[in-house]
Motif scaffolding. Structure first.
Motif, short mmCIF file in Angstrom:
data_model
loop_
_atom_site.label_atom_id
_atom_site.label_comp_id
_atom_site.label_asym_id
_atom_site.label_seq_id
_atom_site.Cartn_x
_atom_site.Cartn_y
_atom_site.Cartn_z
N PRO A 232 39.71 30.61 40.17
CA PRO A 232 38.32 30.82 40.61
C PRO A 232 37.46 31.35 39.46
O PRO A 232 37.87 32.24 38.73
CB PRO A 232 38.45 31.84 41.74
CG PRO A 232 39.77 32.47 41.57
CD PRO A 232 40.63 31.50 40.85
N GLU A 233 36.27 30.76 39.35
CA GLU A 233 35.35 31.18 38.29
C GLU A 233 34.26 32.10 38.81
O GLU A 233 33.69 32.87 38.06
CB GLU A 233 34.73 29.96 37.63
CG GLU A 233 35.75 29.11 36.89
CD GLU A 233 35.11 27.94 36.20
OE1 GLU A 233 33.93 28.03 35.82
OE2 GLU A 233 35.79 26.92 36.04
N GLU A 234 33.98 32.03 40.11
CA GLU A 234 32.93 32.86 40.69
C GLU A 234 33.52 33.76 41.76
O GLU A 234 34.55 33.45 42.35
CB GLU A 234 31.83 31.98 41.26
CG GLU A 234 31.18 31.11 40.20
CD GLU A 234 29.84 30.59 40.64
OE1 GLU A 234 29.28 31.14 41.60
OE2 GLU A 234 29.35 29.65 40.01
N GLU B 236 40.28 30.05 46.54
CA GLU B 236 41.06 29.45 45.47
C GLU B 236 42.21 30.33 44.97
O GLU B 236 43.12 29.82 44.32
CB GLU B 236 40.14 29.08 44.31
CG GLU B 236 39.13 28.01 44.66
CD GLU B 236 38.22 27.67 43.51
OE1 GLU B 236 38.50 28.10 42.38
OE2 GLU B 236 37.22 26.97 43.74
N LEU B 237 42.18 31.62 45.23
CA LEU B 237 43.22 32.50 44.71
C LEU B 237 44.46 32.50 45.60
O LEU B 237 45.57 32.77 45.11
CB LEU B 237 42.67 33.92 44.55
CG LEU B 237 43.47 34.85 43.66
CD1 LEU B 237 43.56 34.29 42.26
CD2 LEU B 237 42.84 36.22 43.63
N LEU B 238 44.32 32.19 46.87
CA LEU B 238 45.45 32.23 47.79
C LEU B 238 46.58 31.26 47.42
O LEU B 238 47.74 31.67 47.41
CB LEU B 238 44.97 31.99 49.23
CG LEU B 238 46.00 32.28 50.31
CD1 LEU B 238 46.43 33.74 50.25
CD2 LEU B 238 45.43 31.95 51.67
N PRO B 239 46.32 30.00 47.05
CA PRO B 239 47.43 29.12 46.64
C PRO B 239 48.14 29.61 45.37
O PRO B 239 49.35 29.45 45.22
CB PRO B 239 46.77 27.77 46.39
CG PRO B 239 45.46 27.83 47.06
CD PRO B 239 45.07 29.26 47.15
N ILE B 240 47.39 30.24 44.47
CA ILE B 240 48.00 30.76 43.24
C ILE B 240 48.90 31.93 43.55
O ILE B 240 50.02 32.03 43.05
CB ILE B 240 46.90 31.13 42.22
CG1 ILE B 240 46.15 29.87 41.79
CG2 ILE B 240 47.49 31.84 41.02
CD1 ILE B 240 44.91 30.11 40.98
N LEU B 241 48.44 32.83 44.42
CA LEU B 241 49.27 33.97 44.82
C LEU B 241 50.52 33.52 45.55
O LEU B 241 51.60 34.09 45.38
CB LEU B 241 48.46 34.94 45.69
CG LEU B 241 47.35 35.70 44.97
CD1 LEU B 241 46.54 36.52 45.97
CD2 LEU B 241 47.91 36.58 43.89
N GLU B 242 50.39 32.47 46.37
CA GLU B 242 51.56 31.93 47.07
C GLU B 242 52.57 31.35 46.08
O GLU B 242 53.78 31.57 46.21
CB GLU B 242 51.11 30.86 48.05
CG GLU B 242 52.23 30.27 48.85
CD GLU B 242 51.75 29.15 49.77
OE1 GLU B 242 52.62 28.43 50.28
OE2 GLU B 242 50.53 29.00 49.97
N THR C 157 40.97 27.52 32.79
CA THR C 157 40.92 27.89 34.20
C THR C 157 41.93 27.09 35.02
O THR C 157 41.77 26.93 36.22
CB THR C 157 39.51 27.63 34.77
OG1 THR C 157 39.21 26.24 34.64
CG2 THR C 157 38.47 28.47 34.05
N LYS C 158 42.99 26.63 34.40
CA LYS C 158 44.01 25.82 35.08
C LYS C 158 45.32 26.61 35.17
O LYS C 158 45.74 27.24 34.22
CB LYS C 158 44.25 24.52 34.33
CG LYS C 158 43.00 23.76 33.96
CD LYS C 158 42.83 22.58 34.84
CE LYS C 158 41.69 21.72 34.38
NZ LYS C 158 40.45 21.97 35.04
N PHE C 159 45.98 26.53 36.33
CA PHE C 159 47.24 27.21 36.58
C PHE C 159 48.26 26.17 37.03
O PHE C 159 48.02 25.42 37.97
CB PHE C 159 47.05 28.27 37.67
CG PHE C 159 48.34 28.89 38.13
CD1 PHE C 159 48.90 29.94 37.44
CD2 PHE C 159 48.99 28.42 39.25
CE1 PHE C 159 50.09 30.51 37.86
CE2 PHE C 159 50.18 28.98 39.68
CZ PHE C 159 50.72 30.03 38.99
N THR C 160 49.42 26.14 36.36
CA THR C 160 50.50 25.22 36.72
C THR C 160 51.81 25.99 36.70
O THR C 160 52.06 26.75 35.77
CB THR C 160 50.59 24.03 35.73
OG1 THR C 160 49.31 23.43 35.61
CG2 THR C 160 51.59 23.01 36.20
N MET C 161 52.63 25.78 37.71
CA MET C 161 53.96 26.40 37.75
C MET C 161 54.98 25.34 37.39
O MET C 161 54.90 24.19 37.82
CB MET C 161 54.25 26.98 39.13
CG MET C 161 55.52 27.79 39.17
SD MET C 161 55.74 28.72 40.68
CE MET C 161 56.25 27.45 41.80
#
Length: 169
Positions: A113-115, A122-128, A87-91
């Motif tokens: 996000p898990e739930e 939590e999805l907004l920073p990843i989409l950015e 569940t970890k995302f790194t660019m």
């Protein structure tokens, strides 16, 4: 049918040439601009081997192929990589600002996000981050495509110009 086959114990077999394989490659017009490595669980060995070592080599190979296409624009090229483990995302950003040494920059690791209730927050920073990566890849593509084309015209060999049309008088 089997005429081209060899016996490994008697004859030396040719090695099959393969490149490094990543889970996902971002490319446009046969040029590669980034890659992605995924893992089902947060295994530190897989993260080190695939995410750190292998991704660095793959991105360096991609940067070298872009350099061969446009050598004068090496300092402006930036490649993007994504690490997705459990569940970890790194660019990861890979560039050569001075031209002779490569720099690898990792962004802060973000939890996926898990739930369903956490998706909005939590999805907004990843989409950015993904959108910034897309803009980075597009600007790298634009730098590669706008290289100057040089045509070597040796006009001295054509110093004497012959008439193209015959005039009838």
């Amino acid at each position: 049918m089997n005429r081209d086959r060899t016996i490994a114990g008697l004859d030396v077999m040719e090695r099959k040439i393969t490149g490094r394989k990543v889970d996902f490659i971002f490319y446009r017009q046969l040029l590669e601009y980034g890659c992605c490595e995924c893992g089902r669980n947060d295994d530190q060995t897989k993260k080190l081997k695939d995410g750190i070592f292998k991704m660095a080599r793959v991105l360096k190979d991609m940067l070298y192929s872009l350099y061969k296409k446009s050598p004068e624009s090496l300092c402006g090229l930036t490649l993007v990589g994504f690490l997705l483990f459990e569940t970890k995302f790194t660019m990861v950003l890979y560039d050569a600002p001075a031209g002779y040494i490569c720099r690898i920059s990792h962004t802060k690791t973000t939890d996926l996000p898990e739930e369903a209730d956490d998706i909005c927050n939590e999805l907004l920073p990843i989409l950015e981050a993904v959108y910034r990566a897309r803009l980075t890849m597009e600007s790298t593509n634009k730098i590669i495509k706008q290289k100057a084309q040089y045509v070597d015209l040796d006009l001295e060999q054509y110093s004497e110009m012959f008439p193209s049309f015959n005039s009838v008088l």
